[in-house]
Design a protein around this motif. Structure first.
Motif, PDB file in Angstrom:
ATOM      1  N   GLU A 100       0.838  -1.135  -0.028  1.00 47.28           N
ATOM      2  CA  GLU A 100       0.065   0.012   0.038  1.00 47.28           C
ATOM      3  C   GLU A 100       0.929   1.205   0.024  1.00 47.28           C
ATOM      4  O   GLU A 100       1.595   1.624   0.850  1.00 47.28           O
ATOM      5  CB  GLU A 100      -1.079  -0.083   1.178  1.00 47.28           C
ATOM      6  N   TYR A 131     -13.443   4.745  -6.963  1.00 44.12           N
ATOM      7  CA  TYR A 131     -12.700   5.679  -5.843  1.00 44.12           C
ATOM      8  C   TYR A 131     -13.865   5.610  -5.052  1.00 44.12           C
ATOM      9  O   TYR A 131     -14.900   5.251  -5.010  1.00 44.12           O
ATOM     10  CB  TYR A 131     -12.585   7.195  -6.463  1.00 44.12           C
ATOM     11  N   LYS A 134     -13.972   9.020   1.778  1.00 41.64           N
ATOM     12  CA  LYS A 134     -13.636   8.630   2.867  1.00 41.64           C
ATOM     13  C   LYS A 134     -13.772   9.576   4.294  1.00 41.64           C
ATOM     14  O   LYS A 134     -13.409  10.681   4.044  1.00 41.64           O
ATOM     15  CB  LYS A 134     -12.175   7.583   3.168  1.00 41.64           C
ATOM     16  N   MET A 174      -5.128  13.257   1.083  1.00 44.85           N
ATOM     17  CA  MET A 174      -4.241  13.370  -0.019  1.00 44.85           C
ATOM     18  C   MET A 174      -4.024  14.551  -0.763  1.00 44.85           C
ATOM     19  O   MET A 174      -5.104  15.142  -1.343  1.00 44.85           O
ATOM     20  CB  MET A 174      -4.907  11.821  -0.877  1.00 44.85           C
ATOM     21  N   ARG A 176      -4.012  15.894  -4.011  1.00 44.63           N
ATOM     22  CA  ARG A 176      -4.606  15.815  -5.252  1.00 44.63           C
ATOM     23  C   ARG A 176      -5.385  16.927  -5.543  1.00 44.63           C
ATOM     24  O   ARG A 176      -5.941  17.660  -4.769  1.00 44.63           O
ATOM     25  CB  ARG A 176      -5.374  14.561  -5.158  1.00 44.63           C
ATOM     26  N   ARG A 178      -8.214  17.021  -6.853  1.00 38.93           N
ATOM     27  CA  ARG A 178      -9.643  17.051  -6.631  1.00 38.93           C
ATOM     28  C   ARG A 178     -10.067  17.294  -5.054  1.00 38.93           C
ATOM     29  O   ARG A 178     -11.085  17.558  -4.642  1.00 38.93           O
ATOM     30  CB  ARG A 178      -9.971  15.384  -6.652  1.00 38.93           C
ATOM     31  N   ASP A 198       0.406   9.618  -1.123  1.00 44.03           N
ATOM     32  CA  ASP A 198      -0.188   8.524  -1.217  1.00 44.03           C
ATOM     33  C   ASP A 198      -0.274   7.767   0.162  1.00 44.03           C
ATOM     34  O   ASP A 198       0.156   8.226   1.454  1.00 44.03           O
ATOM     35  CB  ASP A 198       0.745   7.531  -2.004  1.00 44.03           C
ATOM     36  N   GLY A 199      -1.086   6.729   0.200  1.00 42.20           N
ATOM     37  CA  GLY A 199      -1.138   5.791   1.405  1.00 42.20           C
ATOM     38  C   GLY A 199      -2.194   6.452   2.734  1.00 42.20           C
ATOM     39  O   GLY A 199      -1.940   6.662   3.592  1.00 42.20           O
ATOM     40  N   ASP A 200      -3.475   6.125   2.027  1.00 39.64           N
ATOM     41  CA  ASP A 200      -4.381   6.634   3.028  1.00 39.64           C
ATOM     42  C   ASP A 200      -4.964   5.649   4.013  1.00 39.64           C
ATOM     43  O   ASP A 200      -5.695   5.729   4.798  1.00 39.64           O
ATOM     44  CB  ASP A 200      -5.632   7.198   2.282  1.00 39.64           C
ATOM     45  N   GLY A 221     -10.111   8.392  -1.815  1.00 38.77           N
ATOM     46  CA  GLY A 221      -8.835   7.552  -2.140  1.00 38.77           C
ATOM     47  C   GLY A 221      -9.691   6.362  -3.082  1.00 38.77           C
ATOM     48  O   GLY A 221     -10.651   6.385  -3.561  1.00 38.77           O
ATOM     49  N   ALA A 222      -8.677   5.265  -2.835  1.00 39.30           N
ATOM     50  CA  ALA A 222      -9.310   4.202  -3.636  1.00 39.30           C
ATOM     51  C   ALA A 222     -10.280   3.293  -2.691  1.00 39.30           C
ATOM     52  O   ALA A 222     -10.150   3.283  -1.521  1.00 39.30           O
ATOM     53  CB  ALA A 222      -8.205   3.155  -4.257  1.00 39.30           C
ATOM     54  N   GLU A 225      -8.978  -0.371  -0.800  1.00 40.72           N
ATOM     55  CA  GLU A 225      -8.278  -0.097   0.319  1.00 40.72           C
ATOM     56  C   GLU A 225      -9.214   0.681   1.596  1.00 40.72           C
ATOM     57  O   GLU A 225      -8.922   0.626   2.591  1.00 40.72           O
ATOM     58  CB  GLU A 225      -7.278   1.147   0.151  1.00 40.72           C
TER      59      GLU A 225
HETATM   60  C1  VTB Z   1      -3.641   5.944  -4.215  1.00 41.80           C
HETATM   61  C2  VTB Z   1      -2.742   5.392  -3.006  1.00 41.80           C
HETATM   62  C3  VTB Z   1      -3.954   5.470  -1.921  1.00 41.80           C
HETATM   63  O1  VTB Z   1      -5.575   5.474  -3.251  1.00 41.80           O
HETATM   64  O2  VTB Z   1      -3.568   7.398  -4.243  1.00 41.80           O
HETATM   65  C4  VTB Z   1      -4.933   5.667  -4.331  1.00 41.80           C
HETATM   66  O3  VTB Z   1      -1.825   6.096  -2.521  1.00 41.80           O
HETATM   67  C5  VTB Z   1      -5.818   6.377  -5.533  1.00 41.80           C
HETATM   68  O4  VTB Z   1      -5.580   7.698  -5.757  1.00 41.80           O
HETATM   69  O5  VTB Z   1      -3.119   5.189  -0.732  1.00 41.80           O
HETATM   70  P1  VTB Z   1      -5.053   8.276  -6.968  1.00 41.80           P
HETATM   71  O6  VTB Z   1      -5.632   7.509  -8.363  1.00 41.80           O
HETATM   72  O7  VTB Z   1      -5.421   9.593  -7.102  1.00 41.80           O
HETATM   73  O8  VTB Z   1      -3.477   8.145  -7.066  1.00 41.80           O
HETATM   74  C6  VTB Z   1      -4.992   4.826  -2.312  1.00 41.80           C
HETATM   75  O9  VTB Z   1      -4.449   3.470  -2.960  1.00 41.80           O
HETATM   76  C7  VTB Z   1      -5.909   4.187  -1.261  1.00 41.80           C
HETATM   77  O10 VTB Z   1      -7.021   4.788  -1.133  1.00 41.80           O
END
Ligand code: VTB
Length: 345
Positions: A100, A131, A134, A174, A176, A178, A198-200, A221-222, A225
């Motif tokens: 991660e 996405y 969170k 993060m 970004r 956005r 990175d790394g939320d 974030g993603a 995760e």
């Molecule tokens: C990553 C990562 C995060 O979300 O940025 C990702 O670093 C997605 O965001 O820890 P982007 O596409 O803008 O990079 C995470 O993976 C976790 O949520």
């Protein structure tokens, strides 16, 4: 579930972290990820269990290992009947992120970790590769802050729950485009922002512990995760909410397609009929028992990173269990060489 798995999954995340950390600072994020995946899978396949990956490295055709649906554990082998007793085995679902924060590893920055969550079959939300908006916060604010409220309102609630002024709060976001407005709003409200590249997951979980000086995670974030973060926060009693983001106007790059309607249709195909639903930690990780494990690759708020010495390495991991209601920090010395050749201090 915990008795047999608790210790073994520490080794799973440790092995992934050690493998990945050998690539720290080398500028090769894909390799840092790949070696973590291989090491995680290899150790996982030695565990006496029947596991299935529900959150992993992607669909089968794009990921050769730890893909969604892959069966893992020694009891999924073809000859398993000779050494596994099906009556004493429960089927478990596993969400993994072997590395991660791949960029963090590649550039030698803080906050990356090998991480996974486990529950009984069906106990983890199989989040699509979308996405997720969170909101994470300490247990005192659980159910009081709300992802539908503005950052300003949530900071006010947080300040009351934590008995400190808004100026004394730290929010991780993060870095970004956005989040430009969100960051401005948090600053305007008086709180301080810790921007991370990175790394939320690490940031979300840090909200579950006092003393980290992180009081909230806000932003997008993603989604996969998000489920792993939710699993930890569910065990810790912390606040976590997630809402899928499918509008390409909100997140202009990355995981989701360019057509909003197309994204909604994709979610429908996956059985998600209400794309705007806000999920709680308990909904994202709804199994009776939930286990979470993480091992620092690079140093972080909660754990040290992997430190090599001649003939060995030292790691720090965290295992959280809903069953035993424990959060264990595990400090491990790994002896690659004969112990007598090492100076272990
Ligand atoms: C990553 C990562 C995060 O979300 O940025 C990702 O670093 C997605 O965001 O820890 P982007 O596409 O803008 O990079 C995470 O993976 C976790 O949520």
């Amino acid at each position: 579930m915990e008795n047999t798995l608790g210790l073994e999954i520490i080794e799973v995340v440790e092995q992934a972290a050690i493998a990945s950390s050998r690539w720290m600072g080398k500028g090769e994020k894909n390799t840092a990820d790949q070696v973590a995946v291989e090491a995680m899978r290899e150790r996982m396949n030695k565990i006496y269990m029947r596991g299935r990956i529900v959150i992993g490295e992607g669909e089968r055709d794009e990921a050769p290992m730890l893909y969604i649906g892959e069966e893992v554990g020694i009891c999924t082998r073809e000859d398993a009947k000779t050494f596994c007793n099906p009556d004493e085995l429960i089927e478990i679902d596993i969400a993994v992120d072997p590395c991660e924060g791949t960029n963090l590893v590649a550039y030698g920055q803080n906050g990356s970790m090998a991480v996974l969550a486990i529950s009984e079959k069906g106990g983890l939300f199989a989040a699509p590769d979308f996405y997720m908006k969170k909101l994470a916060a300490p247990s005192q604010a659980k159910g009081k802050v709300d992802i539908n409220k503005s950052a300003t309102e949530n900071l006010k609630i947080l300040s009351e729950c934590l008995n400190r002024s808004v100026e004394e709060l730290v929010v991780v976001v993060m870095d970004r485009p956005r989040h430009k407005e969100l960051i401005a709003e948090i600053r305007q409200a008086g709180a301080r922002v810790r921007l991370i590249s990175d790394g939320d997951v690490s940031a979300a979980i840090s909200c579950g512990f006092t003393g980290t000086n992180i009081h909230a995670l806000m932003g997008i974030g993603a989604a996969p995760e998000g489920v792993i973060s939710a699993a930890a926060m569910r065990c810790l009693g912390g606040h976590f909410q997630g809402q899928l983001i499918y509008d390409p106007e909100i997140v202009k790059t990355g995981l989701i397609g360019e057509s909003k309607q197309g994204n909604i249709d994709r979610l429908k195909e996956m059985g998600i009929n209400d794309p705007d639903k806000c999920y709680t930690a308990e909904e994202l990780a709804n199994g009776e028992n939930v286990l979470f494990a993480a091992c620092g690759i690079t140093p972080g708020t909660l754990m040290e990173g992997v430190r090599f010495f001649h003939g060995g390495a030292r790691t720090q991991s965290l295992v959280i269990s809903s069953q035993s209601k424990t959060a264990r920090f595990v400090d491990t010395i790994h002896m690659f060489d004969n112990p007598e050749n090492l100076s272990l201090n």
